[in-house]
Write a protein that holds these residues in place. Structure first.
Motif, PDB file in Angstrom:
ATOM      1  N   LEU A 188       0.832  -1.203   0.000  1.00  0.00           N
ATOM      2  CA  LEU A 188       0.000   0.000   0.000  1.00  0.00           C
ATOM      3  C   LEU A 188       0.872   1.259   0.000  1.00  0.00           C
ATOM      4  CD1 LEU A 188      -2.923   1.091   0.181  1.00  0.00           C
ATOM      5  CD2 LEU A 188      -2.665   1.082   2.664  1.00  0.00           C
ATOM      6  N   LYS A 189       1.998   1.197   0.685  1.00  0.00           N
ATOM      7  CA  LYS A 189       2.873   2.369   0.782  1.00  0.00           C
ATOM      8  C   LYS A 189       3.562   2.676  -0.548  1.00  0.00           C
ATOM      9  CE  LYS A 189       6.425   4.454   3.704  1.00  0.00           C
ATOM     10  NZ  LYS A 189       7.304   4.301   4.894  1.00  0.00           N
ATOM     11  N   ILE A 190       3.933   1.633  -1.297  1.00  0.00           N
ATOM     12  CA  ILE A 190       4.626   1.871  -2.566  1.00  0.00           C
ATOM     13  C   ILE A 190       3.659   2.032  -3.739  1.00  0.00           C
ATOM     14  CG2 ILE A 190       6.634   0.570  -1.759  1.00  0.00           C
ATOM     15  CD1 ILE A 190       5.767  -1.667  -3.733  1.00  0.00           C
ATOM     16  N   LYS A 191       2.376   1.888  -3.498  1.00  0.00           N
ATOM     17  CA  LYS A 191       1.382   1.971  -4.576  1.00  0.00           C
ATOM     18  C   LYS A 191       1.490   3.272  -5.381  1.00  0.00           C
ATOM     19  CE  LYS A 191      -3.639   1.855  -5.358  1.00  0.00           C
ATOM     20  NZ  LYS A 191      -3.706   0.729  -6.306  1.00  0.00           N
ATOM     21  N   PRO A 192       1.577   4.461  -4.745  1.00  0.00           N
ATOM     22  CA  PRO A 192       1.699   5.693  -5.539  1.00  0.00           C
ATOM     23  C   PRO A 192       2.946   5.707  -6.416  1.00  0.00           C
ATOM     24  CG  PRO A 192       1.155   6.192  -3.253  1.00  0.00           C
ATOM     25  CD  PRO A 192       1.520   4.742  -3.300  1.00  0.00           C
ATOM     26  N   ILE A 193       4.031   5.127  -5.929  1.00  0.00           N
ATOM     27  CA  ILE A 193       5.282   5.101  -6.695  1.00  0.00           C
ATOM     28  C   ILE A 193       5.129   4.217  -7.926  1.00  0.00           C
ATOM     29  CG2 ILE A 193       7.707   4.395  -6.639  1.00  0.00           C
ATOM     30  CD1 ILE A 193       7.699   5.080  -3.655  1.00  0.00           C
ATOM     31  N   ILE A 194       4.540   3.033  -7.737  1.00  0.00           N
ATOM     32  CA  ILE A 194       4.379   2.088  -8.847  1.00  0.00           C
ATOM     33  C   ILE A 194       3.441   2.664  -9.909  1.00  0.00           C
ATOM     34  CG2 ILE A 194       3.650  -0.230  -9.515  1.00  0.00           C
ATOM     35  CD1 ILE A 194       6.140  -0.206  -7.776  1.00  0.00           C
ATOM     36  N   SER A 195       2.294   3.155  -9.479  1.00  0.00           N
ATOM     37  CA  SER A 195       1.315   3.669 -10.439  1.00  0.00           C
ATOM     38  C   SER A 195       1.874   4.859 -11.219  1.00  0.00           C
ATOM     39  CB  SER A 195       0.018   4.064  -9.726  1.00  0.00           C
ATOM     40  OG  SER A 195       0.257   5.083  -8.774  1.00  0.00           O
ATOM     41  N   GLN A 196       2.550   5.759 -10.522  1.00  0.00           N
ATOM     42  CA  GLN A 196       3.114   6.923 -11.184  1.00  0.00           C
ATOM     43  C   GLN A 196       4.217   6.516 -12.163  1.00  0.00           C
ATOM     44  OE1 GLN A 196       4.751   9.828  -8.505  1.00  0.00           O
ATOM     45  NE2 GLN A 196       5.433  11.199 -10.140  1.00  0.00           N
ATOM     46  N   TYR A 197       5.052   5.560 -11.750  1.00  0.00           N
ATOM     47  CA  TYR A 197       6.163   5.137 -12.606  1.00  0.00           C
ATOM     48  C   TYR A 197       5.650   4.470 -13.875  1.00  0.00           C
ATOM     49  CZ  TYR A 197      10.632   3.134 -14.017  1.00  0.00           C
ATOM     50  OH  TYR A 197      11.761   2.800 -14.731  1.00  0.00           O
ATOM     51  N   LEU A 198       4.697   3.543 -13.736  1.00  0.00           N
ATOM     52  CA  LEU A 198       4.180   2.838 -14.904  1.00  0.00           C
ATOM     53  C   LEU A 198       3.484   3.795 -15.864  1.00  0.00           C
ATOM     54  CD1 LEU A 198       2.773  -0.478 -13.363  1.00  0.00           C
ATOM     55  CD2 LEU A 198       4.945  -0.109 -14.532  1.00  0.00           C
ATOM     56  N   LYS A 199       2.736   4.725 -15.314  1.00  0.00           N
ATOM     57  CA  LYS A 199       2.054   5.701 -16.179  1.00  0.00           C
ATOM     58  C   LYS A 199       3.061   6.635 -16.848  1.00  0.00           C
ATOM     59  CE  LYS A 199      -2.178   5.467 -13.435  1.00  0.00           C
ATOM     60  NZ  LYS A 199      -3.044   6.157 -12.426  1.00  0.00           N
ATOM     61  N   GLN A 200       4.099   6.990 -16.119  1.00  0.00           N
ATOM     62  CA  GLN A 200       5.135   7.859 -16.669  1.00  0.00           C
ATOM     63  C   GLN A 200       5.859   7.179 -17.833  1.00  0.00           C
ATOM     64  OE1 GLN A 200       8.193   8.866 -13.844  1.00  0.00           O
ATOM     65  NE2 GLN A 200       9.559   9.683 -15.409  1.00  0.00           N
ATOM     66  N   LYS A 201       6.087   5.873 -17.714  1.00  0.00           N
ATOM     67  CA  LYS A 201       6.755   5.108 -18.764  1.00  0.00           C
ATOM     68  C   LYS A 201       5.776   4.596 -19.811  1.00  0.00           C
ATOM     69  CE  LYS A 201      10.651   5.646 -16.655  1.00  0.00           C
ATOM     70  NZ  LYS A 201      11.636   6.621 -17.186  1.00  0.00           N
ATOM     71  N   LYS A 202       4.526   5.057 -19.725  1.00  0.00           N
ATOM     72  CA  LYS A 202       3.484   4.669 -20.680  1.00  0.00           C
ATOM     73  C   LYS A 202       3.266   3.152 -20.725  1.00  0.00           C
ATOM     74  CE  LYS A 202       3.915   8.731 -23.668  1.00  0.00           C
ATOM     75  NZ  LYS A 202       4.148   9.558 -22.520  1.00  0.00           N
ATOM     76  N   LEU A 203       3.314   2.546 -19.545  1.00  0.00           N
ATOM     77  CA  LEU A 203       3.007   1.134 -19.397  1.00  0.00           C
ATOM     78  C   LEU A 203       1.624   0.987 -18.772  1.00  0.00           C
ATOM     79  CD1 LEU A 203       6.450  -0.140 -18.037  1.00  0.00           C
ATOM     80  CD2 LEU A 203       5.488  -0.556 -20.302  1.00  0.00           C
ATOM     81  N   PRO A 204       0.928  -0.122 -19.029  1.00  0.00           N
ATOM     82  CA  PRO A 204      -0.416  -0.295 -18.466  1.00  0.00           C
ATOM     83  C   PRO A 204      -0.394  -0.343 -16.943  1.00  0.00           C
ATOM     84  CG  PRO A 204       0.019  -1.889 -20.209  1.00  0.00           C
ATOM     85  CD  PRO A 204       1.319  -1.242 -19.899  1.00  0.00           C
ATOM     86  N   TYR A 205      -1.421   0.209 -16.334  1.00  0.00           N
ATOM     87  CA  TYR A 205      -1.656   0.075 -14.892  1.00  0.00           C
ATOM     88  C   TYR A 205      -3.138  -0.207 -14.746  1.00  0.00           C
ATOM     89  CZ  TYR A 205      -1.470   0.943  -9.865  1.00  0.00           C
ATOM     90  OH  TYR A 205      -1.551   0.817  -8.486  1.00  0.00           O
ATOM     91  N   ASN A 206      -3.480  -1.497 -14.763  1.00  0.00           N
ATOM     92  CA  ASN A 206      -4.876  -1.916 -14.858  1.00  0.00           C
ATOM     93  C   ASN A 206      -5.617  -1.737 -13.540  1.00  0.00           C
ATOM     94  OD1 ASN A 206      -4.616  -2.890 -17.579  1.00  0.00           O
ATOM     95  ND2 ASN A 206      -3.529  -4.658 -16.770  1.00  0.00           N
ATOM     96  N   GLU A 207      -6.759  -1.078 -13.608  1.00  0.00           N
ATOM     97  CA  GLU A 207      -7.647  -0.891 -12.467  1.00  0.00           C
ATOM     98  C   GLU A 207      -9.091  -1.023 -12.924  1.00  0.00           C
ATOM     99  OE1 GLU A 207      -5.973   3.066 -11.406  1.00  0.00           O
ATOM    100  OE2 GLU A 207      -5.745   2.200  -9.394  1.00  0.00           O
ATOM    101  N   ASP A 208      -9.922  -1.616 -12.093  1.00  0.00           N
ATOM    102  CA  ASP A 208     -11.347  -1.732 -12.401  1.00  0.00           C
ATOM    103  C   ASP A 208     -12.100  -1.967 -11.098  1.00  0.00           C
ATOM    104  OD1 ASP A 208     -13.626  -1.751 -13.881  1.00  0.00           O
ATOM    105  OD2 ASP A 208     -13.188  -3.595 -15.000  1.00  0.00           O
ATOM    106  N   THR A 209     -13.409  -1.757 -11.132  1.00  0.00           N
ATOM    107  CA  THR A 209     -14.213  -1.935  -9.931  1.00  0.00           C
ATOM    108  C   THR A 209     -14.696  -3.382  -9.823  1.00  0.00           C
ATOM    109  OG1 THR A 209     -16.294  -1.381 -11.042  1.00  0.00           O
ATOM    110  CG2 THR A 209     -14.998   0.445 -10.105  1.00  0.00           C
ATOM    111  N   TYR A 210     -15.065  -3.776  -8.626  1.00  0.00           N
ATOM    112  CA  TYR A 210     -15.564  -5.134  -8.381  1.00  0.00           C
ATOM    113  C   TYR A 210     -16.844  -5.377  -9.180  1.00  0.00           C
ATOM    114  CZ  TYR A 210     -16.684  -9.336  -5.643  1.00  0.00           C
ATOM    115  OH  TYR A 210     -16.955 -10.626  -5.250  1.00  0.00           O
ATOM    116  N   THR A 211     -17.765  -4.420  -9.141  1.00  0.00           N
ATOM    117  CA  THR A 211     -19.041  -4.602  -9.847  1.00  0.00           C
ATOM    118  C   THR A 211     -18.841  -4.647 -11.355  1.00  0.00           C
ATOM    119  OG1 THR A 211     -19.395  -2.196  -9.729  1.00  0.00           O
ATOM    120  CG2 THR A 211     -20.424  -3.548  -8.031  1.00  0.00           C
ATOM    121  N   SER A 212     -17.891  -3.871 -11.856  1.00  0.00           N
ATOM    122  CA  SER A 212     -17.624  -3.881 -13.298  1.00  0.00           C
ATOM    123  C   SER A 212     -17.069  -5.231 -13.735  1.00  0.00           C
ATOM    124  CB  SER A 212     -16.633  -2.768 -13.648  1.00  0.00           C
ATOM    125  OG  SER A 212     -16.257  -2.842 -15.010  1.00  0.00           O
TER     126      SER A 212
END
Length: 408
Positions: free
Chosen positions: A358-382
């Protein structure tokens, strides 16, 4: 997550006798890789499965800016290794600056609190009134899943302690005593295969969760109730693959865990009939079985799958083949952040605890988006809606094979 136009990704289904096959042919060998075949002896995969070493990152000059996959004079694989090394260095800084409480204490406290709630849960079941009785069922159900899912998952990755000896003790306690499963097979199938070959067809493609002979509504809403019964039966079958000493230990732990639960219901909760105690065991142990099954299929199935001989490097493999769900107080407590909202982070750095993911989550998401790599997220109901609408495509038929053009 849909692939945008221009992404170097394409999917294909290999046709065999007019049908799409989930068993990829290994190019250059003519042999097929059958589901259930032991993983190849690959030192890189072993290291990847057991946990990425947070080593020194390469210099800035070795990393292609803007997420490009190549630079002049450098192979794509080398470039991606540089990206992974850079990300590892960022995570390493966070880990080194974190206290023991952040690295292990928070999650150990959650497990300890669950143990402390056990007496209250068993005593509530003594009540003849509906509300206290339901409180007891809910309490024991949440505690059971916290110990068996969160505790077992962390123990399998040795994320509860930095000692391998104590890690083995915790693994036996949570996986065998609490969960009625076998440590050796749980570790092999989850850590070595699922993590080492995430979304690789015939190996870590989550196909073990598929029961194509069941229709969508039975699988999604009725079959999960049988998880407490199926789990020990599967464990007994898998004991054929372990040494006799380990098998004997597992049998003793499984029996002790199940009998203690049964004995406490009879002598503490006051159940008069053995059948009523067994029914209560089934009820509490299946309380969160539905989200348990759903989470395990939502976060991998339906995402790109790869052939064993054409799988991408680690960073692309995890960014493409893993999905995060939103935070949920109940599931975060019972299953852990690494199985819910930080699954991408967990697959990249599996040896970290839930709280550290949970603590490194912002770092991972920002890094992957910065490098134009996928960062998959979706809701449970979806995801639930998607699996109900496309159940046969996702859970019955073989998945199409994804190829990443020019970056293997």
């Amino acid at each position: 997550m849909p692939l945008e136009d221009g992404d170097p990704v394409k999917q294909r289904g290999r046709q065999v006798n007019g049908k799409v096959s989930s068993t990829p042919l290994l190019r250059g060998t003519g042999d097929t890789l059958l589901q259930g075949t032991p993983a190849p002896n690959d030192s890189r995969t072993e290291a990847m499965a057991e946990g990425w070493e947070l080593g020194t990152a390469l210099g800035d000059g070795d990393v292609t800016p803007g997420g490009a996959l190549q630079r002049a004079g450098q192979e794509p694989g080398r470039c991606e290794e540089a990206l992974m090394a850079e990300l590892s260095e960022l995570v390493q800084k966070v880990v080194k600056s974190s206290s023991w409480w952040e690295r292990h204490g928070v999650d150990i406290s959650i497990l300890a609190c669950s143990f402390l709630l056990l007496p209250a849960g068993f005593l509530c079941l003594r009540s003849a009134q509906a509300i206290p009785f339901l409180v007891g069922v809910l309490t024991l159900g949440v505690v059971h899943h916290t110990l068996t899912v969160k505790g077992s998952h962390l123990a399998s990755h040795n994320a509860l302690t930095e000692s391998k000896s104590w890690g083995k003790v915790w693994a036996i306690f949570f996986i065998e005593l609490c969960s009625a499963f076998t440590v050796e097979q749980a570790t092999y199938n989850h850590v070595k295969i699922h993590h080492g070959y995430t979304n690789v067809i015939g190996m870590g493609d989550s196909s073990t969760w598929k029961l194509p002979f069941l229709n969508r509504y039975i699988y999604m809403f009725i079959a999960p109730l049988a998880v407490p019964i199926i789990t020990p039966l599967v464990a007994l079958d898998l004991l054929r693959n372990v040494e006799w000493k380990a098998a004997l230990r597992t049998l003793c732990c499984m029996f002790l865990g199940l009998y203690c639960h049964y004995w406490l219901l009879l002598h503490v909760s006051g159940f008069q009939s053995p059948w009523s105690a067994l029914l209560c065991m089934l009820l509490t142990r299946s309380l969160l079985a539905h989200p348990y099954i759903h989470v395990n299929i939502f976060q991998h199935i339906g995402l790109p799958m790869f052939a064993a001989d054409r799988k991408p490097k680690r960073l692309h493999l995890m960014s493409l083949g893993v999905l995060n769900l939103p935070r949920n107080a109940l599931l975060d407590w019972s299953f852990g952040h690494s199985l819910i909202s930080c699954h991408v982070e967990h697959h990249l750095f599996p040896s970290l605890s839930d709280n550290m993911c949970l603590k490194i989550k912002p770092i991972i998401s920002q890094y992957l988006k910065q490098k134009k790599l996928p960062y998959n997220e979706d809701t449970y109901t979806s995801r639930l809606r998607l699996f109900l609408q496309r159940y046969e495509e996702l859970m019955v038929h073989a998945p199409p094979i994804t190829e990443l053009v020019g970056i293997q």
